[in-house]
Write a protein that holds these residues in place. Structure first.
Motif, PDB file in Angstrom:
ATOM      1  N   LEU A 130      46.251  86.386 -67.908  1.00 29.85           N
ATOM      2  CA  LEU A 130      45.808  86.700 -66.372  1.00 29.85           C
ATOM      3  C   LEU A 130      45.288  88.052 -66.126  1.00 29.85           C
ATOM      4  O   LEU A 130      46.037  88.731 -66.424  1.00 29.85           O
ATOM      5  CB  LEU A 130      47.038  86.223 -65.549  1.00 29.85           C
ATOM      6  CG  LEU A 130      46.796  86.380 -63.972  1.00 29.85           C
ATOM      7  CD1 LEU A 130      45.586  85.575 -63.531  1.00 29.85           C
ATOM      8  CD2 LEU A 130      48.103  86.188 -63.225  1.00 29.85           C
ATOM      9  N   ASP A 131      43.973  88.150 -65.625  1.00 33.10           N
ATOM     10  CA  ASP A 131      43.501  89.136 -64.964  1.00 33.10           C
ATOM     11  C   ASP A 131      43.565  89.170 -63.667  1.00 33.10           C
ATOM     12  O   ASP A 131      42.859  88.701 -62.923  1.00 33.10           O
ATOM     13  CB  ASP A 131      42.032  89.311 -65.597  1.00 33.10           C
ATOM     14  CG  ASP A 131      41.438  90.818 -64.997  1.00 33.10           C
ATOM     15  OD1 ASP A 131      42.376  91.367 -64.692  1.00 33.10           O
ATOM     16  OD2 ASP A 131      40.232  90.799 -65.412  1.00 33.10           O
ATOM     17  N   PHE A 132      44.530  89.856 -63.009  1.00 33.57           N
ATOM     18  CA  PHE A 132      44.973  89.496 -61.551  1.00 33.57           C
ATOM     19  C   PHE A 132      44.019  90.820 -61.016  1.00 33.57           C
ATOM     20  O   PHE A 132      44.130  91.921 -61.189  1.00 33.57           O
ATOM     21  CB  PHE A 132      46.521  90.138 -61.263  1.00 33.57           C
ATOM     22  CG  PHE A 132      46.759  89.778 -59.967  1.00 33.57           C
ATOM     23  CD1 PHE A 132      47.536  88.534 -59.488  1.00 33.57           C
ATOM     24  CD2 PHE A 132      46.699  90.762 -58.983  1.00 33.57           C
ATOM     25  CE1 PHE A 132      47.714  88.251 -58.195  1.00 33.57           C
ATOM     26  CE2 PHE A 132      47.076  90.265 -57.683  1.00 33.57           C
ATOM     27  CZ  PHE A 132      47.759  89.346 -57.430  1.00 33.57           C
TER      28      PHE A 132
ATOM     29  N   ALA B  75      38.689  88.722 -67.975  1.00 34.32           N
ATOM     30  CA  ALA B  75      39.064  87.591 -68.261  1.00 34.32           C
ATOM     31  C   ALA B  75      38.442  86.630 -69.241  1.00 34.32           C
ATOM     32  O   ALA B  75      38.542  86.058 -70.075  1.00 34.32           O
ATOM     33  CB  ALA B  75      39.290  86.784 -66.717  1.00 34.32           C
ATOM     34  N   LEU B  76      36.925  86.920 -68.813  1.00 34.65           N
ATOM     35  CA  LEU B  76      35.969  85.997 -69.856  1.00 34.65           C
ATOM     36  C   LEU B  76      36.022  86.647 -71.255  1.00 34.65           C
ATOM     37  O   LEU B  76      35.862  85.744 -72.163  1.00 34.65           O
ATOM     38  CB  LEU B  76      34.780  86.230 -69.392  1.00 34.65           C
ATOM     39  CG  LEU B  76      34.282  85.510 -67.828  1.00 34.65           C
ATOM     40  CD1 LEU B  76      33.063  85.868 -67.320  1.00 34.65           C
ATOM     41  CD2 LEU B  76      34.410  84.038 -67.870  1.00 34.65           C
ATOM     42  N   GLU B  77      35.939  87.785 -71.528  1.00 36.14           N
ATOM     43  CA  GLU B  77      36.445  88.433 -72.835  1.00 36.14           C
ATOM     44  C   GLU B  77      37.726  88.104 -73.586  1.00 36.14           C
ATOM     45  O   GLU B  77      37.655  87.648 -74.537  1.00 36.14           O
ATOM     46  CB  GLU B  77      36.337  90.049 -72.647  1.00 36.14           C
ATOM     47  CG  GLU B  77      36.190  90.652 -74.044  1.00 36.14           C
ATOM     48  CD  GLU B  77      34.888  90.507 -75.004  1.00 36.14           C
ATOM     49  OE1 GLU B  77      35.320  90.194 -76.327  1.00 36.14           O
ATOM     50  OE2 GLU B  77      34.078  90.097 -74.326  1.00 36.14           O
ATOM     51  N   ALA B  78      38.694  88.097 -72.601  1.00 37.99           N
ATOM     52  CA  ALA B  78      39.926  87.516 -73.225  1.00 37.99           C
ATOM     53  C   ALA B  78      40.047  86.095 -73.496  1.00 37.99           C
ATOM     54  O   ALA B  78      40.921  85.537 -74.341  1.00 37.99           O
ATOM     55  CB  ALA B  78      41.227  87.876 -72.144  1.00 37.99           C
TER      56      ALA B  78
ATOM     57  N   LYS C 172      44.686  80.259 -72.837  1.00 43.23           N
ATOM     58  CA  LYS C 172      43.902  80.138 -71.295  1.00 43.23           C
ATOM     59  C   LYS C 172      43.714  81.298 -70.751  1.00 43.23           C
ATOM     60  O   LYS C 172      44.757  82.335 -70.944  1.00 43.23           O
ATOM     61  CB  LYS C 172      44.747  79.330 -70.784  1.00 43.23           C
ATOM     62  CG  LYS C 172      44.432  78.824 -69.177  1.00 43.23           C
ATOM     63  CD  LYS C 172      43.443  77.945 -69.295  1.00 43.23           C
ATOM     64  CE  LYS C 172      43.119  77.373 -67.999  1.00 43.23           C
ATOM     65  NZ  LYS C 172      41.912  76.255 -68.196  1.00 43.23           N
ATOM     66  N   SER C 173      42.731  81.671 -70.405  1.00 40.28           N
ATOM     67  CA  SER C 173      42.391  82.835 -69.581  1.00 40.28           C
ATOM     68  C   SER C 173      41.981  82.671 -68.137  1.00 40.28           C
ATOM     69  O   SER C 173      41.001  81.894 -67.905  1.00 40.28           O
ATOM     70  CB  SER C 173      41.432  83.801 -70.428  1.00 40.28           C
ATOM     71  OG  SER C 173      41.022  84.946 -69.937  1.00 40.28           O
TER      72      SER C 173
END
Length: 177
Positions: free
Chosen positions: A34-36, A44-47, A53-54
């Motif tokens: 999770l990129d909060f 988030a897209l890179e992860a 699940k990102s």
């Protein structure tokens, strides 16, 4: 300093995640990420290239990516209920987020609500007193300008500082969160 070019933002996201993977010895493969406070969602897209699940979450939509549409392993949302539905997360990143919120403790409580018992939460701060604390570097690249001039003086120069929490003792204050 990250330019506004899409390629630069993607490179920066890769660099941030490489730092996290190498220095924290984190492997997000087959884990939820999770990129909060994701802003335009680059991290988030890179992860999402590695994670099970990102999810990128922010309070408003930024950038040109498609929001609220899920693909197989990554999506961006402004709805915290969707964040909860896809949780619990193994790794949660708050990269320069808590400096911009009115109540950091409440945000951390939200984050806690989507943690597992073994979650890793990565926090990065940049206080008002930091080199580029007012985010004016794209218009006027001089470090600590927000400490030299008052907010009214900056506005008279056509420089509107970004809202960042202001506290005199950043490390002590951040530890208190």
């Amino acid at each position: 300093i990250c330019e506004d070019k899409e390629e630069d933002r993607q490179d920066r996201a890769e660099g941030i995640l490489d730092f996290v993977y190498q220095n924290l010895d984190i492997d997000i493969t087959r884990k939820k990420f999770l990129d909060f406070g994701c802003e335009a969602g680059h991290i988030a897209l890179e992860a999402g290239k590695k994670a099970l699940k990102s999810v990128g979450y922010d309070i408003k939509k930024y950038g040109n990516y498609t929001w609220e549409e899920t693909d197989s392993n990554c999506f961006l949302t402004t709805d915290f209920e969707k964040v909860k539905e896809n949780g619990h997360y193994h790794f949660i990143m708050l990269y320069d987020v808590l400096d911009h919120v009115e109540n950091p403790v409440e945000v951390l409580k939200q984050v806690r609500s989507v943690c597992t018992s073994n979650s890793v939460v990565f926090l990065r701060f940049h206080s008002w007193m930091s080199r580029h604390g007012a985010h004016l570097y794209k218009k006027f690249n001089k470090a600590w300008i927000q400490l030299v001039f008052s907010e009214d003086e900056l506005k008279l120069m056509g420089l509107v500082p970004e809202t960042v929490q202001r506290y005199i003792r950043p490390i002590a204050t951040q530890k208190g969160f």
